[in-house]
Motif scaffolding. Structure first.
Motif, PDB file in Angstrom:
ATOM      1  N   ASN A 276       0.863  -1.173   0.000  1.00 10.89           N
ATOM      2  CA  ASN A 276       0.000   0.000   0.000  1.00 10.89           C
ATOM      3  C   ASN A 276       0.902   1.227   0.000  1.00 10.89           C
ATOM      4  N   LEU A 277       0.779   2.041  -1.042  1.00 12.70           N
ATOM      5  CA  LEU A 277       1.631   3.221  -1.199  1.00 12.70           C
ATOM      6  C   LEU A 277       0.764   4.462  -1.308  1.00 12.70           C
ATOM      7  N   VAL A 278       1.051   5.438  -0.462  1.00  7.38           N
ATOM      8  CA  VAL A 278       0.295   6.684  -0.463  1.00  7.38           C
ATOM      9  C   VAL A 278       1.268   7.855  -0.444  1.00  7.38           C
ATOM     10  N   ASP A 279       0.882   8.928  -1.081  1.00  7.52           N
ATOM     11  CA  ASP A 279       1.618  10.192  -0.959  1.00  7.52           C
ATOM     12  C   ASP A 279       0.846  11.037   0.038  1.00  7.52           C
ATOM     13  N   ASP A 280       1.464  11.320   1.188  1.00  6.98           N
ATOM     14  CA  ASP A 280       0.736  12.014   2.252  1.00  6.98           C
ATOM     15  C   ASP A 280       1.480  13.257   2.731  1.00  6.98           C
ATOM     16  N   PRO A 281       1.382  14.358   1.978  1.00  5.93           N
ATOM     17  CA  PRO A 281       2.028  15.600   2.413  1.00  5.93           C
ATOM     18  C   PRO A 281       1.304  16.289   3.564  1.00  5.93           C
ATOM     19  N   THR A 282       0.188  15.701   4.031  1.00  5.46           N
ATOM     20  CA  THR A 282      -0.538  16.293   5.154  1.00  5.46           C
ATOM     21  C   THR A 282      -0.031  15.798   6.497  1.00  5.46           C
ATOM     22  N   ASP A 283       0.938  14.892   6.494  1.00  2.74           N
ATOM     23  CA  ASP A 283       1.503  14.342   7.728  1.00  2.74           C
ATOM     24  C   ASP A 283       2.612  15.255   8.227  1.00  2.74           C
ATOM     25  N   PRO A 284       2.419  15.948   9.340  1.00  2.00           N
ATOM     26  CA  PRO A 284       3.438  16.891   9.817  1.00  2.00           C
ATOM     27  C   PRO A 284       4.707  16.213  10.299  1.00  2.00           C
ATOM     28  N   GLY A 285       4.689  14.890  10.434  1.00  3.71           N
ATOM     29  CA  GLY A 285       5.863  14.185  10.917  1.00  3.71           C
ATOM     30  C   GLY A 285       6.964  14.029   9.884  1.00  3.71           C
ATOM     31  N   THR A 286       6.693  14.369   8.633  1.00  4.56           N
ATOM     32  CA  THR A 286       7.705  14.255   7.592  1.00  4.56           C
ATOM     33  C   THR A 286       8.102  15.623   7.071  1.00  4.56           C
ATOM     34  N   LEU A 287       9.351  15.744   6.653  1.00 10.88           N
ATOM     35  CA  LEU A 287       9.806  17.015   6.089  1.00 10.88           C
ATOM     36  C   LEU A 287       9.247  17.226   4.683  1.00 10.88           C
ATOM     37  N   GLY A 288       8.606  16.222   4.124  1.00 15.35           N
ATOM     38  CA  GLY A 288       7.934  16.393   2.844  1.00 15.35           C
ATOM     39  C   GLY A 288       6.551  17.004   2.989  1.00 15.35           C
ATOM     40  N   ALA A 289       6.134  17.240   4.218  1.00 14.01           N
ATOM     41  CA  ALA A 289       4.812  17.821   4.452  1.00 14.01           C
ATOM     42  C   ALA A 289       4.741  19.232   3.881  1.00 14.01           C
ATOM     43  N   THR A 290       3.569  19.589   3.397  1.00 14.66           N
ATOM     44  CA  THR A 290       3.370  20.928   2.846  1.00 14.66           C
ATOM     45  C   THR A 290       1.887  21.266   2.891  1.00 14.66           C
ATOM     46  N   ASN A 291       1.576  22.538   2.876  1.00 10.85           N
ATOM     47  CA  ASN A 291       0.181  22.975   2.838  1.00 10.85           C
ATOM     48  C   ASN A 291      -0.328  23.142   1.412  1.00 10.85           C
ATOM     49  N   PHE A 292       0.597  23.431   0.494  1.00 16.94           N
ATOM     50  CA  PHE A 292       0.204  23.704  -0.889  1.00 16.94           C
ATOM     51  C   PHE A 292       1.192  23.051  -1.848  1.00 16.94           C
ATOM     52  N   ASP A 293       0.702  22.753  -3.054  1.00 17.42           N
ATOM     53  CA  ASP A 293       1.607  22.232  -4.067  1.00 17.42           C
ATOM     54  C   ASP A 293       2.234  23.381  -4.842  1.00 17.42           C
ATOM     55  N   GLY A 294       2.965  23.065  -5.902  1.00 20.15           N
ATOM     56  CA  GLY A 294       3.709  24.080  -6.629  1.00 20.15           C
ATOM     57  C   GLY A 294       2.874  24.997  -7.490  1.00 20.15           C
ATOM     58  N   GLU A 295       1.546  24.797  -7.514  1.00 22.14           N
ATOM     59  CA  GLU A 295       0.648  25.705  -8.219  1.00 22.14           C
ATOM     60  C   GLU A 295      -0.318  26.396  -7.265  1.00 22.14           C
ATOM     61  N   GLY A 296      -0.102  26.202  -5.966  1.00 25.81           N
ATOM     62  CA  GLY A 296      -0.930  26.859  -4.970  1.00 25.81           C
ATOM     63  C   GLY A 296      -2.189  26.114  -4.589  1.00 25.81           C
ATOM     64  N   LEU A 297      -2.389  24.892  -5.078  1.00 23.66           N
ATOM     65  CA  LEU A 297      -3.537  24.093  -4.671  1.00 23.66           C
ATOM     66  C   LEU A 297      -3.232  23.394  -3.346  1.00 23.66           C
ATOM     67  N   ALA A 298      -4.272  23.122  -2.581  1.00 17.10           N
ATOM     68  CA  ALA A 298      -4.093  22.515  -1.271  1.00 17.10           C
ATOM     69  C   ALA A 298      -3.465  21.132  -1.384  1.00 17.10           C
ATOM     70  N   ALA A 299      -2.516  20.851  -0.489  1.00 14.77           N
ATOM     71  CA  ALA A 299      -1.939  19.508  -0.417  1.00 14.77           C
ATOM     72  C   ALA A 299      -3.010  18.541   0.067  1.00 14.77           C
ATOM     73  N   ARG A 300      -2.911  17.307  -0.403  1.00 15.22           N
ATOM     74  CA  ARG A 300      -3.906  16.300  -0.036  1.00 15.22           C
ATOM     75  C   ARG A 300      -3.273  14.914  -0.079  1.00 15.22           C
ATOM     76  N   ARG A 301      -3.936  13.977   0.581  1.00 14.17           N
ATOM     77  CA  ARG A 301      -3.449  12.599   0.648  1.00 14.17           C
ATOM     78  C   ARG A 301      -3.899  11.862  -0.607  1.00 14.17           C
ATOM     79  N   ASN A 302      -2.967  11.260  -1.324  1.00 20.07           N
ATOM     80  CA  ASN A 302      -3.288  10.551  -2.559  1.00 20.07           C
ATOM     81  C   ASN A 302      -2.862   9.087  -2.463  1.00 20.07           C
ATOM     82  N   MET A 303      -3.818   8.185  -2.556  1.00 20.60           N
ATOM     83  CA  MET A 303      -3.518   6.764  -2.584  1.00 20.60           C
ATOM     84  C   MET A 303      -3.068   6.382  -3.983  1.00 20.60           C
ATOM     85  N   LEU A 304      -1.876   5.798  -4.089  1.00 14.96           N
ATOM     86  CA  LEU A 304      -1.342   5.393  -5.387  1.00 14.96           C
ATOM     87  C   LEU A 304      -1.536   3.899  -5.642  1.00 14.96           C
TER      88      LEU A 304
END
Length: 448
Positions: A276-304
């Motif tokens: 099970n692989l997910v991209d989760d920039p909403t997790d504050p425990g990782t330095l990959g966390a962010t509030n917005f992507d590179g176009e200004g849209l809200a970060a969100r959890r994406n199941m891949l």
């Protein structure tokens, strides 16, 4: 400039849009410090501040882009005009439009801790020197430390567009890293470990010392392995590297360019059901966390990948339009580039085998502790890979002799379907991420 001032500057540039133009502006400022120690003294101390602006202008499906390393008003104006001129060189594409607000709320994460800014240079120097000393004291076979370093950084940025987007953020982090040298007679081996965190007191110095010195000493006496197909245990750092490659070919821009072996596979089984692989920039425990992507849209959890099934690809606004879908908030960019597509914070769900029982679970095989040439050694179209590797044999469920100067080879498709075990604990990695070890069957190992 603080983030609010940066946002106002970006908006002011966007307000200069004329006719059918769409304008997007990314601005940032930052500061950083890197300290290296050698032989108990400061080898180098570098610090600097940066400021930058990147401007995209879209007109009739054509894109022009320009950037500059200054926020001086004249430079800002020149950058806008340069982007406008570059529009003439772009090819018209009906899907080439700026992102528009999609109603998704950002996670509201606090990504910058002022504690990073309050560390005096004297403490940074002391940390690097202490790291070197502790590595040297960890084992009598440690003959030197190639690198013992402290780094930190703080950045503020804002992005605005003529489509109504305006976001701002502040981020900060610090890190340490060590490369100790282990010597036995004429043989010398090198190890590496690092850690990164948002606060200095969250850095795990002991783990860095222990891991880096064990990796160095553990490779003493390593030999080339024979050629065979076997089961491999991928150490967490190696598993993370391969998962990063998998994520790159699940980015929609790779798919649209014909550089992914998983095109048209959404809804299909592409991996063992354990994965099970997910991209989760909403997790504050990782330095990959962010509030917005590179176009200004809200970060969100994406199941891949869910139970081995490919759920979706990652999209920015452009690839989403070409694919008749919605952006997944996966645009990645800096002030010096236009938006691409990428993963922010990959997370692999843990399995049910205790990490210290993984070797015993396969009885015989190899533990791969490190790889080299991964990105150049992977064919993103076919999925074939052949990369340098080193680690230890596993015999009778126990670690045995080390090996080096080897390659491991397979395909990304076979590797994902060949996963036959996942560690029960995700171990911390240098980039602030964490990853469990993976067990993969039928991988080719050979000496080189």
């Amino acid at each position: 400039m603080n983030p609010d001032e940066l946002a106002r500057l970006a908006q002011q540039v966007c307000e200069r849009a004329a006719g059918n133009e769409q304008i997007e502006v990314c601005v940032s400022t930052g500061r950083s410090t890197t300290v290296r120690a050698y032989n108990g003294e400061v080898e180098s101390l570098r610090s600097g501040v940066t400021a930058a602006i990147g401007v995209r202008v879209l007109d009739d499906g054509r894109q022009g882009f320009a950037f500059a390393g200054s926020l001086d008003p004249d430079v800002v104006s020149d950058t806008l005009e340069a982007a406008r001129r570059n529009v003439a060189f772009g090819e018209s594409d009906p899907h080439q439009r700026l992102a528009e607000p999609d109603g998704v709320e950002p996670p509201g994460l606090e990504l910058g801790d002022p504690a990073v800014l309050s560390v005096p240079d004297s403490d940074k120097i002391a940390a690097a020197i202490d790291l070197e000393r502790r590595c040297l004291d960890a084992d009598p076979r440690i003959s030197g430390v190639r690198v013992a370093a402290w780094s930190d950084g703080w950045s503020q940025s804002a992005l605005a567009s003529s489509t109504g987007i305006c976001v701002r953020t502040s981020t900060g982090s610090c890190s340490i890293g060590a490369q100790p040298l282990a010597t036995d007679g004429d043989e010398t081996q090198i190890g590496y470990a690092g850690d990164a965190a948002r606060r200095p007191d969250e850095l795990d110095v002991e783990r860095v010392v222990t891991e880096s010195t064990k990796l160095a000493t553990g490779q003493l006496g390593a030999t080339k392995p024979p050629s065979e197909h076997l089961t491999v245990v991928l150490a967490p750092s190696v598993a993370a590297a391969f998962i990063g490659v998998v994520a790159s070919v699940l980015a929609a821009d790779s798919v649209l360019k014909g550089r992914s072996p998983f095109a048209d596979r959404v809804g299909s089984q592409i991996a063992d059901e354990r994965l099970n692989l997910v991209d989760d920039p909403t997790d504050p425990g990782t330095l990959g966390a962010t509030n917005f992507d590179g176009e200004g849209l809200a970060a969100r959890r994406n199941m891949l990948i869910s139970a081995g099934v490919l759920d979706s690809f990652l999209h920015n606004a452009y690839t989403a339009r070409r694919s008749d879908t919605a952006s997944t908030g996966s645009a990645v960019r800096g002030t010096r580039s236009v938006p691409g597509v990428g993963i922010h914070a990959p997370v692999v769900a843990t399995g049910d085998i205790a990490n210290d029982k993984l070797n015993a679970s396969i009885s015989d095989g190899v533990l791969v502790r490190g790889v080299s040439g991964l990105h150049s050694g992977v064919n993103p179209t076919s999925g074939d890979f052949s990369v340098g590797a080193w680690g230890h044999r596993i015999a009778g469920g126990e670690l045995a002799e080390p090996f080096r100067e080897a390659t491991i080879a397979s395909t990304l498709q076979r590797m994902l379907l060949g996963i036959c075990g996942i560690g029960a604990t995700a171990e911390p990695l240098a980039g602030g991420l964490s990853m469990p070890p993976l067990v993969v069957a039928d991988v080719a190992l050979s000496g080189v």
